[in-house]
Design an enzyme around this catalytic site. Structure first.
Site, PDB file in Angstrom:
ATOM      1  N   ASP A 100       0.778  -1.392   0.100  1.00 47.69           N
ATOM      2  CA  ASP A 100      -0.019   0.139   0.191  1.00 47.69           C
ATOM      3  C   ASP A 100       0.752   1.175  -0.072  1.00 47.69           C
ATOM      4  O   ASP A 100       0.363   2.378  -0.315  1.00 47.69           O
ATOM      5  CB  ASP A 100      -0.809   0.004   1.401  1.00 47.69           C
ATOM      6  CG  ASP A 100      -2.331  -0.238   0.787  1.00 47.69           C
ATOM      7  OD1 ASP A 100      -2.825  -0.482  -0.287  1.00 47.69           O
ATOM      8  OD2 ASP A 100      -3.339  -0.066   1.831  1.00 47.69           O
ATOM      9  N   ASP A 111     -10.217  -8.128  11.447  1.00 49.85           N
ATOM     10  CA  ASP A 111     -10.098  -9.683  11.373  1.00 49.85           C
ATOM     11  C   ASP A 111     -11.058 -10.243  12.281  1.00 49.85           C
ATOM     12  O   ASP A 111     -11.726 -11.352  11.681  1.00 49.85           O
ATOM     13  CB  ASP A 111      -8.816  -9.889  12.015  1.00 49.85           C
ATOM     14  CG  ASP A 111      -8.194  -9.069  13.043  1.00 49.85           C
ATOM     15  OD1 ASP A 111      -9.220  -8.232  13.606  1.00 49.85           O
ATOM     16  OD2 ASP A 111      -7.029  -9.056  13.653  1.00 49.85           O
TER      17      ASP A 111
END
Lengths: 733, 851
Positions: B311, B455
Site C-alpha cells: 500500500d 480480522d
C-alpha cells in the site's frame, strides 16, 4: 397490687356536693416525684428542675399550693442561697435557705391560680453559693434535695359545660388528664348484639384516644354515677332514665347533661334500631371532626377503601424504611435544648409476627446535629432501647454526626416468654422506646485553687435528623402460635387488620355487666395498641355461626363444651371446678428454641380441683374451624372471676406477664405456660423456610456443593468430550 | 577502653573504624555507632561459631548492595529489614534454563534439496500419526449415548447449585463452609486430568456466583447516596469481572488441541494458495525475511503464489518483488487500510485459498502442509488460524527482563483461549498467520471494512454465514512484538476500539447464524476490552472508604473477607490450573492495570459513537536508543499512585483517630490499597523503557552448528543466537577464532548442511559473534530456512516456559511493584530523588537479581 386501680394513685377522692347549684369541688394532690418520674436533687450543675402538670378542660383551679419538703446542703451561705419557684416562667415564691441547713425542712408556697393554664410548668431553681468569691459553681457541696412527700395541692372546681359535639372527645376524654380513662357505658338491660357491637366500637375509639393512659369502661344498665358517660339506646330499647326521650328517626349523636347535675355530660348514641346504632358509633369513630352542635344525625358512613393488613397507625410500616419523622408524636420531639439535655425519645411498635432469624439486625440510619461540646473528651451520644444501653458515639467538634448505620437487634424470642431478656433489642409487638441521650462533658470553673474564672454557661441543643430511617421491610409475616404475649401487648392476631374486620367476638348469650365491661375494655385496649378504632368488628353469641366465618375468634366467658377435649389446656367448669394441663419448664424452653418447629409442647401434668376464690384465665389455641386462625378466650365463670380478669387486664405490668398458650390469673398474680398444640399464622416463602433450616448446616451444604459440582463436572465432561470428538471428526455437521 | 579490651581486639576495632571513615566515607558518628554495634555483636553473639558463619556466608551476597553504600546512620535498620526479608521470604532459586529442549537433534532424514523446493518434504507422516491417535480417542468417546438419567441429575444438580449459591449463613457457618470448599478445591487441584479441571471450574463458578449473590442481596446500603453510588460502581465492576470469569471458563472448558490433518499423498490434488503479505510503511528489512521464508515454504511450486501487497507503493519493494520473483500488487487508494488492501488483492488473484501474513511474520516452511489438510477434510471450513509467535520481547518482557522466562502477554490468548474457542467453533481470525477459503470470503463480500479490527469482524461474519473455523495451536510463523509500551498501548487501543465498534455495529448476541456458545465466546472477546473502567474502579475502590468514608461494601470486614477470599482463592486456584502454562497468576492484573486508563476512553467513546475513530498501524521494528522513563505514558499511574498513597495516609489517620469498630474495615481497605500500589508499581516498572540496541532482533537458541576455518578444519559449535545478519556462537574452546577472521558457518537444514560465509566480529572467551557476508538470494532463503523458518523452533520455545506457582508469582509481582518504585526513583527529578532514595534504601534486596 393488682387490686388497686392505676388511676387512684394521683387523685384523692372527690368531694362533690349533692347540691346542683354549687359546682363540685375536687382536691388533687400531685406528688412531685410522680410528675417528674425521678427523685429531685438540685445541684450546682443541675440547678433547675422542671415539673409539668395539666388541668382538665372541664375544671377550673381555684387554689394551688406547693407543699415542699426539702433538705438543703449545710455548706450553703445564708445570705446568698435560696430556692426559687416559678410557675409558667413567673416567680411565684422564693424560699430562703437560711436556718437549719442540713436538716429536712418544710415550706408551703401558695401559687396564684390565675397563672394556671391547661399545660403548666412548675420550675424549682436553686441559687446555691458556698463561698463569697472565687467559687466553683459545680462544687459538690451545692445541693438541695426535694423529698418524696413534696406535692402540689390543687383545688379544682367543675365548670358548667355547653352541650357541644364539636368539643368531642372532651369532656369524656381530655388529653391533659394523665390518668387512665374511666368512662361508664350505659346500656339498656339485656342489650342486643348490635348494641354490644356499637358499644365496642365506641370503646375502641376511646381506646385509640386514651393511648398509653389505659382505659376502663364500667357498664351499667341504669343511670351512671355523677360523671361523664356514654349512653346507647334505640327507639325500642332504652335505659330506664331515657324512657321519655323522643324517638329518633336515624342514627343520631347527642350530648345532654346528666339528669342529676349539669356538670356531668352524657354522650347519647341513638338509633331506630341496632343498625342505626352501629352506624352512629362508626360515625363517631371515623367522622368526629365533622360533628358540631348539640345533636347530629348521621346520613352515611362509608369507609372508602378497605384497610390493609398491618396498616395500624401505631405500627411501623414493614413495606418500606420508616423515617423518624413518621414516628414523631408531638412537635419538637426530635430536639432538645438546655444545659443538661433530656434524652430524645422515640416510641415505636413493630408488628409482632415478623419472622426474624436469631441474629437479625435492623438498620438504623442515624443522623444528628448538636451544638459542639466545649470539650470533646467524654461528650457523647448514648443510644438505648427500652432502657438498655445499646451504643454510644463520641460528640466531636463537628456538630453533626452520621455514624452510618447503627444495628439494632430485633427480638422475637421473647414472645414465647421462654426467658427473661435484658438485652438492648426492639421487641416485636411491644411498645418500644428508643432513647438518644446527648451528654455533654462540662468543664466549668477553675480546677485550680485561687484562680477565679467566670464561666458563662450556655444551653446546648441537639436534634435527630428527621430523615434518619429504620428499615423493617423485607421480613415475612410468620409467627408460631399460641403466643399470648402478642395478644396482651399488641392485640394480635385481631389487630392484624386494625379495623378488626377479621375479628369475630363470641359473647355469652346474656352477658353480665362485667362481661360487657370486659368486652369494651379489650376492644378499647386493642384500639390503643393499633391507634385505629375497630369499626368493622363483628359479634355473635352463637358458636355455630363461628364455624362459617373466616375470622379470628375472641371469646368471653367460657368455651363451649364442643371445643373442650381432654387435650384442652384449661377448663373452668361450674361449681368452682377447674382443670389445667401444664408443661415442664424444660419442655417450654426446648420448644422455644427452634422457631420453625411446630410440634406440640407435651404436658407433663394435669390437675383438676375445686376451690373458692376468684380465678380467671386467658387461653389461646388454634381455631377448630380454620387452620391459620386463632381463638383467644378470656375465661371467667363467676362475676368475681370476671372482675378479677378486668382488673388484671387493665394493669400494664400484669399484661407483661401474659405469654405462652395459657395465662392463669389469681388474685396473687399471673402464671403463664406454653403447652399443647402449636400452629403457624402468616406466610413464609418456601425459600426462606429452606434457607432457615439449612443455615445451621454448613457441612451439609458443603457436601451438597461438592456433590452438585461433581455431577455438573461429570455431565460437562461427557458433553464436551462428545463435542470435541465431533469437532475433530471428518463428518462434521 | 584499653582496660576492657585485649590489645588485639582494640586494634581490630581501630582498623574497623579507620576503614569505615576513610575507605567507605562514613561520618564520625556513623562510624562510631558501627564500631559500637560491631563490638556489641562480638561480645554478645558467638559470631565465630559455625552456625553464624554459615548464616553470614549465605547472607553475604544479598548484603553487598548495602555494603557498597556509603554507611549511613540508619543502616542498622536497613540490615534488619534485609534480614527479615530473607527470613520471611525464601530467596528465589535461579530458574533452570531449558537448553535441552532447544538442543533437540535435527531431523535425520537425509535428502538434499534445491531451492525453491518443488517436491515438498512430507510433513504429513508426522501429521498422520497425530491425527490417527486423535481419531481413535474420538471413536472411543462416541460409543456412549446421551441418556435421560444424566439430564435428571443435571436438573437436580442445578437445583442444588441454586441452593448452595443462595444459602445464607451466619459468619461462623460461612467460615466452616468456606474452609470445606477450599479443602475440596485444594484436593482436586492435585488430581490430573480434564475431569478434575472441570470440577475446579464448576466449583469456582459456584463460589463466585455465591459471592455475587451475597454482594447483591446483603451489601448495598441504599440509605446513603454516597455509599450507594460508590457501592454500585464497585458492584458493577465486580459483576463485569464475574461475567468475564464465567465467560472465560466457558471458553477454556475444553481446549480442543486440534491436530493437523493429513493431506493426500498425491501432491497434484493439493490446492492452489495465494499467500498475501500486506505492507504499508514497514521497512524492507522487516519484510524481506517474510518474503524469503514464504518462498521457502514446502508446497508445490506451481501451486503457491506469493503476493506482496504494498500500500506504500514503494519502488524498492517493486524491485525486490521482481528480484525474488513474487507478485507485487498495489492499488490507487488507501481506503479501509489493511482490509481494503486485502480486498483489492482478492480481485486480482484467484486461488482457492488465501493465506495472510503480516509483513513481519516469518512463516515456517511447514505452514501450508500443516494447515490445509483441514480445509480438504471439512468443506465448510472457512478459516484456520495459527498462533502469533514473537521472537522479540514485547515491552513487558523487555522492560521487566523476563523474556522467555515467563509466558508473555498473548500466550494466554493463542495458547488457551483460541484453542478453547475452537471447541465451540468460535476461533476467530487474528489478521495474520491464517488461511482462508476464498469462496467463503467472497460470500461475505471480502474482508470486513466497517471496523478497525477487520480480522475479528470478518470471522464473525463467516460464522454468521454458517462457515466453520479452526485453530491449530502450533506456531507456524514468528514475528516481531511491539517495540515500546506506547506502541503496545496504541495497538491495544485499536483492538479495544475495534471490538467496541463490532459490539455496537454487529453485536454477536443478536443477529442470525450463531450458536449460543459462539455468541458467548465473541461476547467475551469483546467484553474483555471493556476492562478499563472496571480496573480503574478496583484501583481506586478502597479510597472511597479511606478518603470519603463511603461504605462501598456494606458489611462487616470479617464478612467481606469470608466471602471475597474464597471467590478470589477459587478463581486463583482454577486459573492457575487452567492457565498455568499460559499466564502466571496475578500478571493479568498488571497487564490490565497498564492498559486500563488508555482503553477506558476509546472503548467508551466507541460504544457511544462506533463510527468515529481512525485506524492506527501498529509500529514495529523500531529502536529505543537509551533507557528512559516514559513520563507521558505513566502519568495516569502516577496519579493513581498518589491517590492510593493518600489513601494509606488516611488509613493511618483513621487507625489512629477513627472509631475502634472501624479498625477491621480500615485494615482490609489498607491491604487492598497496598495491593493496588504493588500493581501500580508494576505498571510503572513497565513504563521505564529498556534500551534496545540491535536493529535486527537476535533470537536465542541452542542449535548444533559447525564452523569451517579457511584451512579446512571444521569444529562443532553451538549456535546460541541468531539474527538476520549475524549469529552468536559458543565454541568448544577459547582462542579458536580471532576478530576479522573469515570463516564458513555450517548450519543444518533438514539434515543437509548449508555453508554461509561470515566474518568474526568479536570474540569473548569461548563465545564469538559472526557477521554474515552478503548472501545470494538462494543462500539467503536457505539461511532463513535454517534459522527463523525451522519447523519446530517456536513450539519448543513455548514448552520451555516453567509452570505457574501462584505464591512465587505473587512474590514476583511484589518485587515487580517495588522495582517499579525503584525505577520511578531512578528517573525522578533530583530534588525529589534524594529524600525518596533515602526511604527507598530501606527496601530489602533480592538475592538473585536479574541480569
Amino acid at each position: 397490687m393488682l387490686a388497686g386501680w392505676a388511676l387512684a394513685s394521683a387523685t384523692a377522692a372527690s368531694a362533690a356536693t349533692p347540691d346542683d347549684a354549687t359546682p363540685p369541688i375536687t382536691h388533687r394532690n400531685l406528688p412531685l416525684t410522680e410528675l417528674t418520674r425521678s427523685p429531685i436533687e438540685l445541684t450546682g450543675l443541675v440547678a433547675t428542675q422542671r415539673i409539668d402538670f395539666g388541668v382538665r378542660n372541664d375544671r377550673l383551679v381555684t387554689g394551688a399550693v406547693l407543699d415542699l419538703h426539702y433538705t438543703p446542703s449545710p455548706a450553703l451561705l445564708d445570705e446568698l442561697s435560696q430556692l426559687k419557684v416559678y410557675l409558667n416562667d413567673e416567680v411565684v415564691g422564693v424560699v430562703s435557705l437560711a436556718p437549719d441547713r442540713g436538716k429536712p425542712q418544710h415550706a408551703r408556697v401558695a401559687l396564684d391560680p390565675r397563672l394556671i393554664r391547661d399545660y403548666n410548668r412548675l420550675r424549682l431553681a436553686l441559687v446555691g453559693h458556698y463561698k463569697e468569691i472565687c467559687e466553683n459553681p459545680v462544687h459538690t457541696s451545692i445541693w438541695l434535695d426535694v423529698g418524696d412527700q413534696s406535692r402540689l395541692e390543687l383545688t379544682e372546681q367543675a365548670l358548667p359545660l355547653a352541650n357541644a359535639l364539636a368539643r368531642l372527645p372532651r369532656p369524656f376524654f381530655d388529653t391533659r388528664d394523665p390518668n387512665p380513662l374511666d368512662l361508664p357505658i350505659v346500656l339498656p338491660r339485656a342489650p342486643t348484639l348490635g348494641m354490644q357491637r356499637a358499644g365496642g366500637i365506641v370503646a375502641s375509639w376511646f381506646g385509640t384516644l386514651a393511648d398509653w393512659r389505659g382505659q376502663h369502661f364500667p357498664v351499667t344498665f341504669d343511670l351512671p354515677p355523677r360523671q361523664h358517660a356514654v349512653v346507647l339506646a334505640t327507639n325500642d330499647a332504652r335505659p330506664d332514665f331515657l324512657a321519655d326521650y323522643p324517638p329518633v328517626d336515624g342514627p343520631t349523636l347527642e350530648i345532654i347533661s346528666h339528669p342529676e347535675t349539669p356538670y356531668a355530660k352524657l354522650l347519647l348514641i341513638l338509633g331506630r334500631h341496632d343498625d342505626d346504632l352501629v352506624e352512629a358509633a362508626r360515625a363517631l369513630a371515623l367522622g368526629d371532626v365533622l360533628l358540631r352542635g348539640q345533636s347530629a344525625q348521621i346520613d352515611e358512613v362509608d369507609p372508602l377503601t378497605p384497610r390493609q393488613p398491618y396498616d395500624a397507625p401505631k405500627w411501623v410500616p414493614t413495606d418500606r424504611p420508616v423515617s423518624l419523622k413518621e414516628l414523631v408524636e408531638y412537635p419538637g420531639q426530635l430536639q432538645v435544648e438546655g444545659e443538661e439535655l433530656d434524652p430524645i425519645e422515640v416510641n415505636l411498635r413493630v408488628p409482632p409476627d415478623l419472622f426474624v432469624w436469631e441474629d437479625d439486625l435492623i438498620d438504623l440510619d442515624l443522623g444528628y446535629r448538636y451544638t459542639p461540646p466545649a470539650t470533646e473528651e467524654g461528650s457523647r451520644l448514648d443510644v438505648a432501647i427500652n432502657g438498655e444501653f445499646l451504643r454510644s458515639f463520641p460528640l466531636s467538634g463537628e456538630g453533626s454526626g452520621n455514624p452510618g448505620s447503627l444495628e439494632v437487634p430485633l427480638l422475637q424470642d421473647w414472645l414465647g416468654g421462654g426467658r427473661k431478656v435484658a438485652i438492648p433489642a426492639l421487641r416485636l409487638g411491644a411498645a418500644n422506646r428508643l432513647s438518644f441521650a446527648f451528654n455533654y462533658a462540662n468543664r466549668v470553673g477553675g480546677a485550680e485553687p485561687d484562680r477565679c474564672i467566670t464561666v458563662t454557661r450556655v444551653p446546648n441543643r441537639a436534634a435527630l435528623d428527621t430523615s434518619s430511617t429504620l428499615d423493617f421491610s423485607g421480613y415475612p409475616h410468620y409467627l408460631r402460635m399460641p403466643a399470648l404475649r402478642t395478644f396482651a401487648t399488641a392485640g394480635f392476631p385481631f389487630s392484624r387488620l386494625a379495623d378488626l374486620s377479621q375479628t369475630l367476638v363470641v359473647m355469652p348469650p346474656s352477658p353480665s355487666a362485667e362481661q360487657l365491661s370486659s368486652l369494651f375494655d379489650t376492644l378499647g385496649r386493642i384500639g390503643a395498641q393499633t391507634g385505629y378504632p375497630g369499626v368493622a368488628v363483628r359479634l355473635t353469641d352463637d358458636w355455630q355461626q363461628a364455624r362459617d366465618v373466616d375470622a379470628d375468634i375472641l371469646a368471653f366467658g367460657s368455651l363451649p363444651e364442643s371445643l373442650e377435649t381432654h387435650q384442652t389446656v384449661m377448663a373452668l367448669g361450674p361449681d368452682a371446678r377447674s382443670r389445667l394441663r401444664l408443661a415442664s419448664r424444660d419442655a417450654e424452653i426446648a420448644a422455644q428454641r427452634e422457631p420453625l418447629d411446630d410440634s406440640a409442647v407435651p404436658a407433663d401434668r394435669q390437675v383438676t380441683l375445686s376451690a373458692h376464690g376468684p380465678l380467671a384465665a386467658v387461653l389461646e389455641r388454634q381455631s377448630p374451624f380454620f387452620e391459620a386462625r386463632s381463638v383467644v378466650a378470656l375465661l371467667a365463670a363467676e362475676p368475681a372471676d370476671q372482675r378479677l380478669l378486668n382488673q388484671t387486664l387493665a394493669t400494664p405490668s400484669a399484661l407483661d406477664q401474659i405469654s405462652g398458650s395459657v395465662a392463669v390469673i389469681r388474685d396473687s398474680g399471673i402464671t403463664s405456660n406454653s403447652v399443647g398444640e402449636r400452629y403457624y399464622v402468616g406466610h413464609l416463602p418456601w425459600t426462606t423456610w429452606l434457607w432457615y433450616h439449612l443455615s445451621r448446616h454448613p457441612w451439609l451444604i458443603a457436601a451438597i456443593a461438592g456433590l452438585a459440582v461433581l455431577i455438573v463436572a461429570l455431565l460437562l465432561w461427557q458433553i464436551l468430550r462428545r463435542l470435541a470428538t465431533r469437532r475433530l471428526s471428518d463428518d462434521e455437521e | 577502653m584499653t582496660l576492657l579490651l585485649k590489645p588485639r581486639a582494640l586494634s581490630g576495632l581501630r582498623r574497623h573504624y579507620r576503614d569505615l571513615r576513610q575507605r567507605r566515607g562514613a561520618g564520625p558518628v556513623t562510624a562510631w555507632l558501627y564500631c559500637a554495634l560491631w563490638l556489641l555483636g562480638w561480645t554478645l553473639l558467638r559470631l565465630e561459631g559455625p552456625a553464624w558463619q554459615w548464616l553470614l556466608r549465605r547472607l553475604a551476597p544479598t548484603l553487598r548492595p548495602l555494603q557498597r553504600r556509603r554507611p549511613g546512620i540508619a543502616d542498622p535498620l536497613r540490615y534488619l529489614i534485609q534480614f527479615l526479608w530473607l527470613i520471611l521470604l525464601r530467596p528465589r532459586q535461579p530458574r533452570p534454563r531449558t537448553a535441552e529442549h532447544d538442543a533437540a537433534p535435527p531431523r535425520t532424514e537425509a535428502r538434499r534439496r534445491h531451492l525453491p523446493s518443488a517436491i515438498p518434504i512430507p510433513w504429513q507422516r508426522h501429521i498422520a500419526g497425530l491425527a490417527k491417535r486423535f481419531d481413535a480417542k474420538a471413536r472411543a468417546a462416541h460409543s456412549g449415548h446421551a441418556n435421560w438419567p444424566l439430564w435428571t441429575m443435571g436438573a437436580l444438580a442445578a437445583l442444588m447449585m441454586a441452593l448452595v449459591i443462595t444459602q445464607p449463613f451466619t459468619l461462623g457457618a460461612q467460615a466452616i463452609f468456606v474452609v470445606l470448599l477450599a479443602g475440596i478445591a485444594l484436593l482436586v487441584q492435585r488430581i490430573p486430568g480434564r475431569l478434575a479441571a472441570l470440577t475446579l471450574i464448576v466449583l469456582s463458578a459456584t463460589v463466585s456466583c455465591r459471592y455475587l449473590w451475597w454482594r447483591y442481596t446483603a451489601t448495598l446500603n441504599w440509605n446513603d447516596p454516597l455509599d450507594v453510588t460508590c457501592g454500585l460502581l464497585l458492584l458493577g465492576a465486580e459483576t463485569y469481572t464475574w461475567l468475564i470469569l464465567l465467560l472465560g471458563y466457558l471458553q477454556t472448558l475444553w481446549p480442543l488441541n486440534r491436530p493437523p490433518a493429513a493431506l493426500p499423498d498425491d501432491t497434484t490434488q493439493w490446492p492452489v494458495v495465494d499467500l498475501m503479505i500486506p505492507t504499508y510503511d514497514e521497512s524492507l528489512e522487516v519484510v524481506r525475511p517474510t518474503v524469503l521464508a514464504a518462498l521457502g515454504i514446502d508446497w508445490p511450486h506451481d501451486k503457491l503464489r506469493i503476493h506482496l501487497l504494498d500500500d506504500g507503493r514503494r519502488p524498492a519493494f517493486r524491485e525486490f518483488a521482481a528480484a525474488v520473483g513474487v507478485g507485487y500488487i498495489t492499488r490507487d487508494d488507501h481506503r479501509h487500510a489493511k482490509a481494503g488492501n486485502l480486498n483489492h488483492a482478492l480481485t486480482v488473484t484467484d486461488a482457492e485459498f488465501v493465506a495472510v501474513f503480516d509483513s513481519d511474520h516469518v512463516p515456517q516452511r511447514s505452514f501450508l502442509q500443516m494447515t490445509l489438510g483441514w480445509f480438504l477434510r471439512d468443506p465448510r471450513l472457512a478459516l484456520l488460524q495459527t498462533p502469533h509467535h514473537f521472537f522479540s520481547p514485547d515491552p513487558f518482557e523487555r522492560n521487566l527482563g523476563h523474556f522467555r522466562r515467563m509466558p508473555n502477554e498473548n500466550t494466554l490468548f493463542y495458547g488457551l483461549v483460541q484453542d478453547g474457542n475452537d471447541l465451540w467453533n468460535a476461533s476467530f481470525f487474528c489478521g495474520s498467520c491464517a488461511v482462508l477459503r476464498r469462496a467463503a470470503l467472497e460470500s461475505i463480500g471480502g474482508f470486513a471494512v466497517d471496523t478497525v479490527t477487520e480480522d475479528a469482524h470478518t470471522s464473525l461474519r463467516l460464522h454468521r454465514q454458517g462457515f466453520t473455523s479452526a485453530y491449530l495451536r502450533l506456531p507456524q510463523a514468528a514475528g516481531l512484538a511491539t517495540e515500546s509500551l506506547a506502541a503496545h498501548i496504541g495497538q491495544r487501543i485499536r483492538w479495544a476500539r475495534g471490538m467496541a465498534q463490532i459490539f455496537r455495529l454487529d453485536n454477536p448476541l443478536t443477529g442470525p447464524g450463531l450458536s449460543a456458545a459462539q455468541r458467548l465466546c465473541y461476547l467475551n472477546a469483546m467484553l474483555h476490552f471493556f476492562s478499563g473502567v472496571p480496573r480503574l474502579i478496583f484501583l481506586t475502590a478502597p479510597l472511597a472508604f479511606l478518603l470519603l468514608h463511603a461504605y462501598i461494601i456494606y458489611a462487616p470486614a470479617v464478612a467481606i473477607l469470608l466471602y471475597v477470599m474464597p471467590h478470589m482463592l477459587h478463581s486463583g486456584i482454577t486459573n492457575a490450573r487452567l492457565q498455568g502454562h499460559y499466564r502466571h497468576s496475578f500478571w493479568s492484573e498488571v497487564y490490565e492495570a497498564v492498559l486500563a486508563w488508555y482503553i477506558a476512553r476509546p472503548t467508551t467513546a466507541a460504544l457511544l459513537n462506533p463510527r468515529k475513530g481512525t485506524f492506527n498501524v501498529t509500529a514495529k521494528g523500531g529502536l529505543i536508543d537509551e533507557n528512559y522513563f516514559d513520563w507521558t505514558i505513566s502519568r495516569p499511574y502516577l496519579l493513581l499512585i498518589a491517590l492510593n498513597l493518600a489513601g494509606v495516609a488516611a488509613a493511618v489517620w483513621r487507625l489512629y483517630a477513627g472509631p475502634t469498630d472501624e479498625v477491621a474495615t480500615v485494615l482490609v481497605s489498607l491491604a487492598w490499597t497496598f495491593y493496588n500500589l504493588i500493581i501500580l508499581g508494576g505498571a510503572v516498572a513497565v513504563a521505564a523503557e529498556a534500551r534496545q540496541v540491535r536493529r535486527r532482533h537476535r533470537v536465542e537458541v541452542a542449535l548444533p552448528a559447525a564452523i569451517e576455518l579457511a584451512d579446512g578444519h571444521a569444529y562443532p559449535c553451538t549456535l546460541h543466537d541468531y539474527a538476520e545478519g549475524g549469529v552468536g556462537l559458543s565454541l568448544p574452546r577459547a582462542g579458536l577464532l580471532a576478530v576479522d577472521q573469515k570463516v564458513s558457518l555450517l548450519l543444518r537444514c533438514d539434515a543437509r548442511e548449508q555453508a554461509f560465509e561470515a566474518r568474526v566480529t568479536n570474540v569473548n572467551g569461548a563465545r564469538a559473534g559472526l557477521e554474515l557476508a552478503p548472501m545470494t538470494l538462494p543462500e539467503h532463503i536457505d539461511y532463513i530456512q535454517s534459522t527463523f523458518s525451522r519447523a519446530d523452533t517456536w513450539t519448543l520455545w513455548r514448552e520451555s516456559i516453567p509452570e505457574d506457582r501462584p505464591m512465587q508469582s505473587f512474590a514476583d509481582i511484589l518485587s515487580l511493584g517495588l522495582e517499579g518504585y525503584r525505577r520511578l526513583l531512578l528517573h525522578a527529578p533530583p530534588t525529589l530523588r534524594a529524600p525518596l532514595a533515602w526511604l527507598g534504601s530501606f527496601v530489602p534486596h533480592r538475592e538473585t537479581r536479574r541480569a
